[in-house]
Design a protein around this motif. Structure first.
Motif, PDB file in Angstrom:
ATOM      1  N   ALA A  98      -2.600  13.718  10.871  1.00 23.39           N
ATOM      2  CA  ALA A  98      -2.613  14.950   9.808  1.00 23.39           C
ATOM      3  C   ALA A  98      -1.044  14.772   9.917  1.00 23.39           C
ATOM      4  CB  ALA A  98      -3.268  15.795  10.138  1.00 23.39           C
ATOM      5  N   ARG A  99      -0.285  14.700  10.337  1.00 25.28           N
ATOM      6  CA  ARG A  99       1.208  14.631   9.790  1.00 25.28           C
ATOM      7  C   ARG A  99       2.107  13.795   9.184  1.00 25.28           C
ATOM      8  NH1 ARG A  99       1.810  16.342  15.296  1.00 25.28           N
ATOM      9  NH2 ARG A  99       2.462  14.705  15.929  1.00 25.28           N
ATOM     10  N   ALA A 100       0.931  12.876   8.915  1.00 26.98           N
ATOM     11  CA  ALA A 100       1.410  11.219   9.235  1.00 26.98           C
ATOM     12  C   ALA A 100       1.571  11.110   7.227  1.00 26.98           C
ATOM     13  CB  ALA A 100       0.619  10.303   9.325  1.00 26.98           C
ATOM     14  N   THR A 101       2.868  11.178   6.468  1.00 24.70           N
ATOM     15  CA  THR A 101       2.557  11.143   4.995  1.00 24.70           C
ATOM     16  C   THR A 101       2.414   9.505   4.508  1.00 24.70           C
ATOM     17  OG1 THR A 101       4.676  12.825   5.566  1.00 24.70           O
ATOM     18  CG2 THR A 101       4.474  11.594   3.443  1.00 24.70           C
ATOM     19  N   ALA A 102       1.459   9.291   4.634  1.00 24.51           N
ATOM     20  CA  ALA A 102       1.150   7.667   4.664  1.00 24.51           C
ATOM     21  C   ALA A 102      -0.362   8.129   3.654  1.00 24.51           C
ATOM     22  CB  ALA A 102       1.034   7.228   5.762  1.00 24.51           C
ATOM     23  N   THR A 103      -0.265   6.398   2.823  1.00 22.48           N
ATOM     24  CA  THR A 103      -1.565   6.152   2.483  1.00 22.48           C
ATOM     25  C   THR A 103      -2.166   5.333   2.475  1.00 22.48           C
ATOM     26  OG1 THR A 103      -1.095   8.097   0.645  1.00 22.48           O
ATOM     27  CG2 THR A 103      -2.416   6.841   0.152  1.00 22.48           C
ATOM     28  N   ASP A 104      -2.885   4.517   2.153  1.00 24.98           N
ATOM     29  CA  ASP A 104      -3.441   3.164   1.859  1.00 24.98           C
ATOM     30  C   ASP A 104      -2.816   2.825   1.018  1.00 24.98           C
ATOM     31  OD1 ASP A 104      -3.862   0.621   1.871  1.00 24.98           O
ATOM     32  OD2 ASP A 104      -6.207   1.201   2.548  1.00 24.98           O
ATOM     33  N   PRO A 105      -1.769   1.316   0.182  1.00 25.24           N
ATOM     34  CA  PRO A 105      -1.591   0.951  -1.062  1.00 25.24           C
ATOM     35  C   PRO A 105      -2.447   1.083  -1.817  1.00 25.24           C
ATOM     36  CG  PRO A 105      -0.342   0.340   0.935  1.00 25.24           C
ATOM     37  CD  PRO A 105      -1.483   0.571   0.866  1.00 25.24           C
ATOM     38  N   LYS A 106      -4.114   0.640  -1.377  1.00 19.84           N
ATOM     39  CA  LYS A 106      -5.239   0.192  -1.922  1.00 19.84           C
ATOM     40  C   LYS A 106      -5.823   1.506  -2.464  1.00 19.84           C
ATOM     41  CE  LYS A 106      -6.273  -3.460   1.257  1.00 19.84           C
ATOM     42  NZ  LYS A 106      -7.685  -4.274   2.508  1.00 19.84           N
ATOM     43  N   GLU A 107      -5.793   2.712  -1.718  1.00 15.89           N
ATOM     44  CA  GLU A 107      -6.077   3.495  -2.993  1.00 15.89           C
ATOM     45  C   GLU A 107      -5.897   4.116  -4.246  1.00 15.89           C
ATOM     46  OE1 GLU A 107      -6.518   6.731   0.129  1.00 15.89           O
ATOM     47  OE2 GLU A 107      -7.353   5.896   1.673  1.00 15.89           O
ATOM     48  N   LEU A 108      -4.168   3.844  -4.700  1.00 16.23           N
ATOM     49  CA  LEU A 108      -4.005   3.800  -5.072  1.00 16.23           C
ATOM     50  C   LEU A 108      -3.955   3.205  -6.675  1.00 16.23           C
ATOM     51  CD1 LEU A 108      -1.054   4.923  -2.717  1.00 16.23           C
ATOM     52  CD2 LEU A 108       0.091   3.785  -5.136  1.00 16.23           C
ATOM     53  N   THR A 109      -3.680   3.398  -8.119  1.00 13.32           N
ATOM     54  CA  THR A 109      -4.155   2.635  -9.100  1.00 13.32           C
ATOM     55  C   THR A 109      -3.025   0.663  -9.298  1.00 13.32           C
ATOM     56  OG1 THR A 109      -2.640   3.696 -10.379  1.00 13.32           O
ATOM     57  CG2 THR A 109      -4.308   5.132 -10.505  1.00 13.32           C
ATOM     58  N   ARG A 110      -3.439   0.661 -10.381  1.00 14.57           N
ATOM     59  CA  ARG A 110      -3.030  -0.648 -10.212  1.00 14.57           C
ATOM     60  C   ARG A 110      -1.042  -0.283 -10.107  1.00 14.57           C
ATOM     61  NH1 ARG A 110      -5.418  -5.578 -13.656  1.00 14.57           N
ATOM     62  NH2 ARG A 110      -7.168  -5.211 -11.956  1.00 14.57           N
ATOM     63  N   GLN A 111      -1.345   0.138 -12.008  1.00 13.72           N
ATOM     64  CA  GLN A 111       0.190   0.795 -11.685  1.00 13.72           C
ATOM     65  C   GLN A 111       1.205   2.000 -10.689  1.00 13.72           C
ATOM     66  OE1 GLN A 111       0.046   3.806 -14.845  1.00 13.72           O
ATOM     67  NE2 GLN A 111       2.485   1.967 -16.060  1.00 13.72           N
ATOM     68  N   GLN A 112       0.465   1.617  -9.899  1.00 11.83           N
ATOM     69  CA  GLN A 112       1.299   3.097  -9.032  1.00 11.83           C
ATOM     70  C   GLN A 112       0.957   1.979  -7.791  1.00 11.83           C
ATOM     71  OE1 GLN A 112      -1.744   6.786  -7.810  1.00 11.83           O
ATOM     72  NE2 GLN A 112      -1.023   7.187 -10.050  1.00 11.83           N
ATOM     73  N   ALA A 113       0.104   1.301  -7.511  1.00 12.43           N
ATOM     74  CA  ALA A 113       0.777   0.037  -6.110  1.00 12.43           C
ATOM     75  C   ALA A 113       1.782  -0.684  -6.449  1.00 12.43           C
ATOM     76  CB  ALA A 113      -0.390  -0.665  -5.680  1.00 12.43           C
ATOM     77  N   ALA A 114       2.030  -1.246  -7.878  1.00  8.19           N
ATOM     78  CA  ALA A 114       2.288  -2.491  -8.532  1.00  8.19           C
ATOM     79  C   ALA A 114       4.567  -1.426  -7.647  1.00  8.19           C
ATOM     80  CB  ALA A 114       2.908  -2.802  -9.525  1.00  8.19           C
ATOM     81  N   VAL A 115       3.999  -0.594  -7.931  1.00 10.62           N
ATOM     82  CA  VAL A 115       5.915   0.784  -8.367  1.00 10.62           C
ATOM     83  C   VAL A 115       5.663   0.680  -6.659  1.00 10.62           C
ATOM     84  CG1 VAL A 115       6.631   2.752  -8.520  1.00 10.62           C
ATOM     85  CG2 VAL A 115       5.026   1.403 -10.582  1.00 10.62           C
ATOM     86  N   ALA A 116       4.572   1.344  -5.769  1.00 10.62           N
ATOM     87  CA  ALA A 116       4.805   1.532  -4.534  1.00 10.62           C
ATOM     88  C   ALA A 116       5.537  -0.078  -3.553  1.00 10.62           C
ATOM     89  CB  ALA A 116       3.534   1.833  -3.851  1.00 10.62           C
ATOM     90  N   GLN A 117       5.089  -1.142  -3.992  1.00 15.56           N
ATOM     91  CA  GLN A 117       5.294  -2.081  -3.316  1.00 15.56           C
ATOM     92  C   GLN A 117       6.402  -2.251  -3.561  1.00 15.56           C
ATOM     93  OE1 GLN A 117       3.239  -3.227  -1.320  1.00 15.56           O
ATOM     94  NE2 GLN A 117       1.680  -3.082  -0.905  1.00 15.56           N
ATOM     95  N   TRP A 118       6.793  -2.213  -4.823  1.00 19.15           N
ATOM     96  CA  TRP A 118       8.036  -2.766  -5.455  1.00 19.15           C
ATOM     97  C   TRP A 118       9.454  -2.036  -4.984  1.00 19.15           C
ATOM     98  CZ3 TRP A 118      12.658  -0.944  -8.504  1.00 19.15           C
ATOM     99  CH2 TRP A 118      13.007  -1.622  -8.930  1.00 19.15           C
ATOM    100  N   LEU A 119       9.154  -0.750  -4.500  1.00 21.93           N
ATOM    101  CA  LEU A 119       9.375   0.277  -4.115  1.00 21.93           C
ATOM    102  C   LEU A 119      10.316  -0.600  -2.636  1.00 21.93           C
ATOM    103  CD1 LEU A 119       9.402   3.616  -5.360  1.00 21.93           C
ATOM    104  CD2 LEU A 119      11.266   2.283  -5.945  1.00 21.93           C
ATOM    105  N   ALA A 120       8.547  -0.292  -1.538  1.00 23.16           N
ATOM    106  CA  ALA A 120       8.728  -0.790  -0.400  1.00 23.16           C
ATOM    107  C   ALA A 120       9.775  -1.408   0.169  1.00 23.16           C
ATOM    108  CB  ALA A 120       7.308  -0.864  -0.109  1.00 23.16           C
ATOM    109  N   ARG A 121       9.499  -3.259  -0.740  1.00 22.76           N
ATOM    110  CA  ARG A 121       9.990  -4.343  -0.593  1.00 22.76           C
ATOM    111  C   ARG A 121      11.961  -3.892  -1.099  1.00 22.76           C
ATOM    112  NH1 ARG A 121       5.949  -6.339  -3.068  1.00 22.76           N
ATOM    113  NH2 ARG A 121       6.955  -6.731  -5.245  1.00 22.76           N
TER     114      ARG A 121
END
Length: 299
Positions: A98-121
């Motif tokens: 419950a303390r973890a600040t995390a979300t499965d990228p698969k739960e994001l929209t395609r647009q959000q997931a693309a941004v998240a993956q780019w920022l992570a890299r």
């Protein structure tokens, strides 16, 4: 008649008499022991019943006895448990997730997931916590009327997505908010230590940013105010850097391919060469100005 013939019957009679006597003796001893055991058990039973009745009538004493019994049982369990397994049992905390600040990228929209993956890299951080921040930026941005990519760009420039970052003048967290200046905003989240909770820092940072933009009348002027250069002719290229990072994020969100080491355009010449070589630039920090400007945002 010989002497042997005379003595032998007597010996036989004596032997039989001894056996009978011994049997009677052992039988009496057995009955005695049984009787003593029965009486002893009955007495112990009465004592146990009396103790139970006595303890039942005294709640504090009952609680003490129960705790001692539980402690004894646990100690016995520990004694029988493998040390490695016991350590794992002592440290386990099923609700820690419950303390973890995390979300499965698969739960994001395609647009959000693309941004998240780019920022992570680009910033070499895990995609799950970045996905949580991307989701939050989209939700908070929609509520306050700010582009989520602008919020994410500020986090990238200010802290490179390090939630524990702190500047020399005390700006803290993802969006480098002056905690001691905006402690009133953190009261709604339980206090100043919430500055190191990524989601809280994002929300407070958005409040400060929105105030700066509203007061100055434009995004670019608001960024200069956010960094503490509202009344200066040069903000060190801060606004241009944030807007350049936002342009990368908008392109990624739009489905375009953007290199993860794409440089940000810096207006200030002295910084241009260094920033072109680094995809994760250090947090912008005109120290005294940022303190003064964030103080001004309170008025």
């Amino acid at each position: 008649m010989s002497i042997v013939q005379k003595v032998f019957p007597t010996v036989q009679q004596w032997g039989r008499a001894s056996v009978r006597s011994t049997a009677v003796f052992l039988q009496d001893v057995g009955h005695g022991l049984l009787e003593v055991s029965h009486n002893t058990l009955a007495l112990l039973g009465l004592i146990a019943v009396a103790l139970v009745v006595f303890v039942a009538g005294h709640s504090e004493l009952r609680h003490t006895v129960e705790m001692q019994a539980l402690g004894w049982l646990q100690a016995r369990q520990v004694a029988r448990t493998d040390p490695v397994d016991q350590l794992a049992s002592d440290l386990k905390e099923p609700d820690a997730i419950a303390r973890a600040t995390a979300t499965d990228p698969k739960e994001l929209t395609r647009q959000q997931a693309a941004v998240a993956q780019w920022l992570a890299r680009r910033y070499r951080v895990a995609p799950e916590p970045v996905s949580r921040l991307v989701t939050e930026a989209w939700q908070v941005g929609a509520r306050v009327g700010l582009e989520p990519t602008l919020i994410l760009a500020i986090m990238a420039v200010e802290s490179s997505f390090n939630p524990f970052a702190q500047s020399a003048v005390g700006a803290q967290g993802l969006m480098q908010v002056m905690t001691r200046v905006h402690d009133d905003k953190y009261e709604a989240f339980g206090g100043n230590f919430a500055a190191f909770d990524p989601v809280t820092n994002l929300r407070v940072g958005v409040q400060v940013l929105k105030e700066c933009i509203t007061r100055t009348g434009s995004v670019e002027a608001g960024l200069r105010s956010y960094v503490g250069a509202a009344n200066l002719t040069d903000d060190g290229g801060y606004a241009a850097k944030v807007l350049s990072e936002q342009s990368h994020l908008l392109a990624v969100a739009g489905g375009k391919l953007v290199a993860v080491n794409a440089p940000n355009v810096i207006m200030s010449a002295p910084h241009a060469a260094a920033e072109a070589d680094s995809p994760t630039p250090p947090a912008s920090e005109p120290p005294e100005r940022k303190v003064d400007e964030q103080l001004a945002s309170l008025h």
